[in-house]
Enzyme design. Structure first.
Site, mmCIF file in Angstrom:
data_model
loop_
_atom_site.group_PDB
_atom_site.id
_atom_site.type_symbol
_atom_site.label_atom_id
_atom_site.label_comp_id
_atom_site.label_asym_id
_atom_site.label_seq_id
_atom_site.Cartn_x
_atom_site.Cartn_y
_atom_site.Cartn_z
ATOM 1 N N ASP A 101 4.871 -2.251 4.373
ATOM 2 C CA ASP A 101 4.717 -2.060 2.567
ATOM 3 C C ASP A 101 3.502 -3.140 2.378
ATOM 4 O OD1 ASP A 101 5.355 -0.425 0.059
ATOM 5 O OD2 ASP A 101 6.022 -2.747 0.087
ATOM 6 N N TYR A 150 2.498 3.324 -11.244
ATOM 7 C CA TYR A 150 3.326 2.828 -10.684
ATOM 8 C C TYR A 150 2.861 0.718 -10.722
ATOM 9 C CZ TYR A 150 3.759 1.777 -5.873
ATOM 10 O OH TYR A 150 2.492 1.081 -4.105
ATOM 11 N N TYR A 230 2.222 -7.485 -7.626
ATOM 12 C CA TYR A 230 1.206 -6.739 -7.808
ATOM 13 C C TYR A 230 0.449 -7.334 -8.799
ATOM 14 C CZ TYR A 230 4.206 -3.243 -5.727
ATOM 15 O OH TYR A 230 5.004 -2.787 -4.380
ATOM 16 N N HIS A 295 8.501 6.670 3.650
ATOM 17 C CA HIS A 295 7.672 5.463 3.343
ATOM 18 C C HIS A 295 8.654 4.550 4.124
ATOM 19 C CE1 HIS A 295 5.088 2.195 1.842
ATOM 20 N NE2 HIS A 295 6.659 1.261 0.983
#
Length: 316
Positions: A101, A150, A230, A295
């Site tokens: 990730d 998201y 992010y 995931h």
């Protein structure tokens, strides 16, 4: 678990918590969002028993590691800098790198910036994506999936934290970790994460104890540090301009589940399988697609992932 030692290391202006176990060649494990060193609990024990020194930090902003308040402190340069400083502080020269990730994204950059410190890389879920010279990442995702995607929803400081605060943290962690829907996660603002249906019963690979460990750390720390990764995406893109087009030249094995959302992003399968990933990562040696796996594959299939790592690094 009692075999695992926990230490604090000062690096790059922050205090970093590191879980470690074993002796021998070093494997450095990098976790994702919303996770912790704990995501690698199975691999730490299995690979240390096979003769490796295993290190799994809480990355900047997570768990027991410091979390600077500003999103501008979370570029890929900060994170890779933390890790280089960590290795220097521990007297470690070169490592086998393992990422998942966000940890996978950081591992790609680590290998790009400091291939001299990486013996080999086993990366999971997030394939390398070369820098687009004209399109910022958040704008690219917004054009592809809309404002409710998201990553776009995570951009506004405080907004998603307010949404998360209206939910039980354990329930939120369950929603993330148990998701098996490969479609792009879009969360309308008026509905929010709090409006999502309850998560299913825990699968056999997750216990209430596991969930409570994650939840307790996020209750203490909050989610802002993790969300700031992010929020720094576009800033990292700007700063990465000098590295545009640079290949990643370390030996690589890439693993992804066929139910992973990342594997279903438009163009991802073609990029991975049609030679373009190999062009950007010329020493790519293996690509593994795990059937029926979502995931969080390092937790869902711990023994298989440990063996995939071992089978690759033992040859190098």
């Amino acid at each position: 678990m009692e075999k695992i030692a926990h230490t604090m290391v000062t690096t790059n202006g922050i205090n970093m918590h590191v879980a470690s176990v074993g002796s021998g060649p070093v494997i450095l494990f990098l976790h994702g969002f919303p996770e912790l060193w704990y995501s690698w609990r199975h691999q730490l024990l299995s690979l240390s028993s096979l003769g490796y020194r295993c290190l799994a930090p809480d990355l900047r902003g997570f768990g027991d590691t410091d979390a600077p308040p500003s999103a501008t402190s979370y570029t890929v340069f900060h994170i890779v800098g933390d890790l280089v400083g960590l290795l220097d502080a521990l007297g470690v020269d070169r490592v086998f790198l393992v990422g998942h990730d966000w940890g996978a994204m950081i591992a790609w950059y680590f290998s790009q910036f400091r291939p001299d410190r990486v013996k080999a890389l086993v990366n999971m879920s997030v394939a390398y994506r070369p820098r687009h010279p004209k399109v910022k990442p958040v704008e690219g995702l917004r054009a592809l999936f809309g404002d409710d995607y998201y990553i776009c929803r995570f951009q506004e400081p405080g907004e998603i934290e307010e949404d998360f605060a209206q939910m039980d943290t354990a329930k939120l962690i369950k929603l993330f970790l148990t998701s098996r829907n490969p479609r792009p996660p879009c969360i309308p603002k008026e509905k929010g994460f709090r409006g999502l249906p309850d998560p299913p019963a825990l699968p056999s690979w997750l216990s209430e104890e596991d969930i409570n460990y994650f939840a307790s750390k996020f209750n203490q720390k909050g989610f802002t540090g993790g969300l700031n990764y992010y929020r720094a995406l576009n800033l990292s893109w700007e700063l990465m301009a000098p590295w545009t087009g640079l290949q990643i030249k370390v030996p690589v094995k890439f693993i992804v589940g066929d139910l992973d959302i990342t594997y279903h992003i438009p163009g991802a399968k073609e990029y991975i399988h049609n030679g373009r990933l190999k062009k950007d990562v010329p020493f790519l040696q293996e690509v593994v697609v795990m059937e029926g796996v979502a995931h969080f594959l390092n937790q869902e299939k711990p023994e298989e992932i440990s063996m995939h790592i071992y089978d690759f690094i033992k040859k190098l």
